[in-house]
Design a protein around this motif. Structure first.
Motif, PDB file in Angstrom:
ATOM      1  N   VAL A  34      19.988 -13.813  20.815  1.00 43.64           N
ATOM      2  CA  VAL A  34      19.231 -12.500  20.841  1.00 43.64           C
ATOM      3  C   VAL A  34      18.194 -12.587  21.982  1.00 43.64           C
ATOM      4  O   VAL A  34      17.413 -13.599  21.905  1.00 43.64           O
ATOM      5  N   ALA A  35      17.694 -11.299  22.343  1.00 48.47           N
ATOM      6  CA  ALA A  35      16.654 -11.147  23.226  1.00 48.47           C
ATOM      7  C   ALA A  35      16.240  -9.769  22.999  1.00 48.47           C
ATOM      8  O   ALA A  35      16.906  -9.004  22.553  1.00 48.47           O
ATOM      9  N   LEU A  36      14.900  -9.574  23.520  1.00 53.44           N
ATOM     10  CA  LEU A  36      14.297  -8.294  23.087  1.00 53.44           C
ATOM     11  C   LEU A  36      13.504  -7.688  24.224  1.00 53.44           C
ATOM     12  O   LEU A  36      12.932  -8.462  25.129  1.00 53.44           O
ATOM     13  N   ALA A  37      13.551  -6.475  24.614  1.00 53.67           N
ATOM     14  CA  ALA A  37      12.889  -5.888  25.578  1.00 53.67           C
ATOM     15  C   ALA A  37      11.723  -4.756  25.065  1.00 53.67           C
ATOM     16  O   ALA A  37      12.558  -3.946  24.510  1.00 53.67           O
ATOM     17  N   GLU A  38      10.602  -5.033  24.982  1.00 48.53           N
ATOM     18  CA  GLU A  38       9.578  -4.132  24.288  1.00 48.53           C
ATOM     19  C   GLU A  38       8.765  -3.646  25.258  1.00 48.53           C
ATOM     20  O   GLU A  38       8.156  -4.219  26.172  1.00 48.53           O
TER      21      GLU A  38
ATOM     22  N   LEU B 150      15.446  -3.397  12.676  1.00 52.19           N
ATOM     23  CA  LEU B 150      16.542  -2.948  11.713  1.00 52.19           C
ATOM     24  C   LEU B 150      17.795  -2.586  12.354  1.00 52.19           C
ATOM     25  O   LEU B 150      18.795  -2.661  11.864  1.00 52.19           O
ATOM     26  N   LEU B 151      17.669  -1.808  13.579  1.00 51.18           N
ATOM     27  CA  LEU B 151      18.704  -1.077  14.396  1.00 51.18           C
ATOM     28  C   LEU B 151      19.502  -2.465  14.710  1.00 51.18           C
ATOM     29  O   LEU B 151      20.736  -2.527  15.065  1.00 51.18           O
ATOM     30  N   MET B 152      18.685  -3.476  15.144  1.00 51.71           N
ATOM     31  CA  MET B 152      19.477  -4.630  15.680  1.00 51.71           C
ATOM     32  C   MET B 152      20.278  -5.177  14.578  1.00 51.71           C
ATOM     33  O   MET B 152      21.536  -5.783  14.780  1.00 51.71           O
ATOM     34  N   LEU B 153      19.945  -5.318  13.417  1.00 52.30           N
ATOM     35  CA  LEU B 153      20.672  -5.791  12.320  1.00 52.30           C
ATOM     36  C   LEU B 153      21.971  -4.852  11.983  1.00 52.30           C
ATOM     37  O   LEU B 153      22.846  -5.531  11.731  1.00 52.30           O
TER      38      LEU B 153
ATOM     39  N   ARG C 279      23.945 -12.479  23.001  1.00 51.94           N
ATOM     40  CA  ARG C 279      25.050 -11.312  22.643  1.00 51.94           C
ATOM     41  C   ARG C 279      24.438  -9.986  22.098  1.00 51.94           C
ATOM     42  O   ARG C 279      24.893  -9.022  22.049  1.00 51.94           O
ATOM     43  N   LEU C 280      23.201 -10.236  21.444  1.00 55.66           N
ATOM     44  CA  LEU C 280      22.437  -9.034  20.704  1.00 55.66           C
ATOM     45  C   LEU C 280      21.200  -8.991  21.472  1.00 55.66           C
ATOM     46  O   LEU C 280      20.250  -9.611  21.603  1.00 55.66           O
TER      47      LEU C 280
END
Lengths: 410, 410
Positions: free
Chosen positions: B270-274, B401-404, B343-344
């Motif tokens: 998993v990785a995030l762009a904020e 939540l949207l990622m879940l 992947r996510l």
């Protein structure tokens, strides 16, 4: 005039949730010139709520209650207030219409259970809630020692309680007296006892200006409170003079606000590279309004591969020294300074646990590096195995404090 | 056996600080089989502390007090307990030696003011504190209705109070009864009233299994509590069955724990762009022990230039659509998926305010995008101008939540 707060909910007493409403209400009541005499937390049972309300009415003429107004059987605040008033619960048609509109607007089906939220004690005034379904209400009750008290009842959801306090409760209370004025000065590099001894004459009970010290991680906040501006300013000036060597800013603020104030004042751009803290330090800076003028970016380089790709840390360095090392912290901050172009950069890498520690590199070991205009400094901390969340929070605060200290004196 | 908690400090009542000790103590006392009957917060004045102590002793046989043990004049908890006991404060030589060692170990000078912290009511037992300077103590006091109560007094600093409770208080209380067992089930996509109506028979007062619903942003937690494991498990199974369509996980947990459990179970990276949240979502994921097995990186692309350089968002797109747009959110998540190989991935961009809003793009507008194995989804939310911090916190929770929800059903 005194106020008291009652927060309601089993979840506040059994470890599920920490109460933030008391603090939110405290700041607002102070602005209105009220002092909170005491705050009480009750579980869900009606009898417990009644007892808390009784005590709050002993303490104060104005009582603010939050929680227990939901649509389900475990929500009994309205019943407790009605029982203490000796009144029945009455169905309020206007409140019911507002509840329907609120739910339908959001595309949810209106349910029979929501009718419970339109019940208010007979004789109470409904307080409309445009932030959620449950309306609040205000009722006048007898105080145990004689006289009357006003009880304002709001939902427990923090942003609903906050919005309703501002829109419905504050105007009804009005300005009850001089707001207790407050000034806070922040110091670092001095212990609470040393600073406290220097300020001892201010801190005795019964002074016109009330002074208290609160220790935060990495710094101290000295707060002076008084209803008279001139006396408060004189005290603040004296406190400033006494602690001048250690002063880092003003306001009952967090470390990110002290740092942001300095950055915004001088237009110094900033970027962060975080591993152990995973964005905590950047997220704190992001709290400050207007920070987008100076905050360029942050890189949460959690995996080693990300440290290489995003920050240019050499694979060979990671192999040789490990990711939690002075060399890695320095390489992270140098890579970030190069990539981002920010004048001030900070980097942090460490072991939060519970696993992953060794004798040489135990849980709680954290390396920091800062860079200001090309000047790099590194620092090691060993917090010990004090819990993953404590280590991470502390490392985030310390990173911001070190970044503040990396700036030239203002 | 009942317990009560007293937290002490002006800063808890005037809006400076929110109390987290009550919640921390609540979880621990519940493990020991105690129920917190009520919690009280007192300001600094000695008389207020005495009143809160009296009420706590009315409520319970075990009272835990935190705060007001500092070295300065505004710290008066030890005086209040002594006064209620009718005892003098006595200087404890052994406590004083421990204080000296603690301060000297950290390289600070020992100060005369610290002697105040070695004062304990005569007849009380000192509780050593290896987390900070102030020792705690435990004293036996008369209860207003007759009988005796034990009062444990701890420093207010949360991690000191926590450590001392575990090491000094819990062993002295021992297992007071069956721990109240607890199971929590999390649901999303259903309103509190609809779910509450389905569970109404569980939620009346006086049931063997006590069931309550707490609304969190984006989901509901249904908690069942009971001292008997079999009854609790039967209730939990029934609650699960009733809400099966909406179930997203188990435990009184935060959204990041629900997401992390799914990612760790399947080994999904998993990785995030904020942007708007500036690392809040990544920092939440970072709370979860073991998350480093799947969390690769996060990019806080605050400045537009960082969105281009770190995520490959086209300058032309930013120019045409703006940074707060569906196109930008999609480009952020696609760029991150490409760069990180996770992947996510999830991305969020929005306007937190207070400034920066327009009619077309008001404060509170937030765009989200998620990508799982190449499948991209975007979603818009308009929270309204509900305050910078509320908007940011809500956006961080909604992103997780949207990622879940982007993951395939487990």
């Amino acid at each position: 005039v005194n106020a008291a707060v009652v927060t309601v909910g089993d979840e506040l007493l059994d470890g599920r949730l920490a109460d933030t409403n008391t603090s939110m209400l405290g700041a607002r009541l102070r602005q209105l010139g009220l002092t909170i005499a005491a705050a009480h937390t009750s579980g869900d049972p009606e009898a417990d709520i009644v007892l808390a309300l009784r005590r709050a009415l002993e303490d104060a003429e104005v009582v603010v209650v939050t929680g227990g107004l939901g649509p389900t059987e475990d929500d009994r605040t309205r019943h407790a207030v009605a029982s203490l008033m000796g009144a029945e619960l009455a169905f309020d048609e206007q409140a019911w219409q507002a509840i329907r509109v609120f739910i339908e607007k959001r595309g949810f089906p209106v349910h029979e259970a929501n009718k419970r939220q339109a019940l208010v004690p007979a004789g109470a005034e409904v307080l409309p809630n445009r932030f959620g379904t449950a309306p609040g209400f205000v009722a006048t009750l007898d105080r145990p020692g004689g006289g009357c008290g006003r009880v304002f009842v709001l939902p427990g959801v923090p942003y609903e309680a906050r919005g309703m306090f501002d829109e419905e409760v504050a105007p009804r209370i009005g300005q009850a007296g001089e707001p207790l004025l407050q000034r806070t000065l922040c110091f670092t590099g001095v212990t609470e006892s040393v600073l406290g001894a220097k300020l001892a004459t201010f801190m005795r009970e019964g002074q016109a200006v009330r002074v208290g010290i609160n220790a935060a991680w990495g710094f101290l906040r000295v707060t002076a409170q008084c209803a008279e501006a001139a006396a408060l300013d004189a005290a603040a000036a004296e406190i400033k003079r006494i602690g001048a060597r250690f002063l880092i800013g003003e306001g009952y603020v967090e470390i990110e606000e002290l740092l942001a104030a300095r950055l915004l004042e001088k237009g110094i751009t900033v970027a962060l590279a975080e591993s152990i803290t995973a964005g905590l330090a950047a997220a704190r800076l992001g709290r400050v309004p207007g920070i987008s003028a100076v905050l360029l970016e942050a890189v949460v380089a959690y995996a080693n591969e990300a440290k290489q790709r995003r920050l240019g840390v050499a694979a060979e360095l990671l192999e040789r020294e490990g990711a939690v090392s002075e060399a890695c912290a320095r390489a992270m901050v140098e890579g970030l300074a190069r990539e981002s172009g920010a004048r001030l950069t900070g980097a942090v890498t460490g072991i939060a646990g519970p696993g992953g520690g060794s004798d040489a590199k135990p849980v709680g070991l954290v390396w920091f590096a800062t860079c200001f205009d090309g000047q790099v400094r590194a620092l090691e901390r060993r917090y010990g195995d004090v819990g993953r969340e404590t280590i991470r929070q502390r490392a985030a605060v310390e990173l911001l404090l070190l970044m503040l200290r990396a700036l030239p004196p203002s």
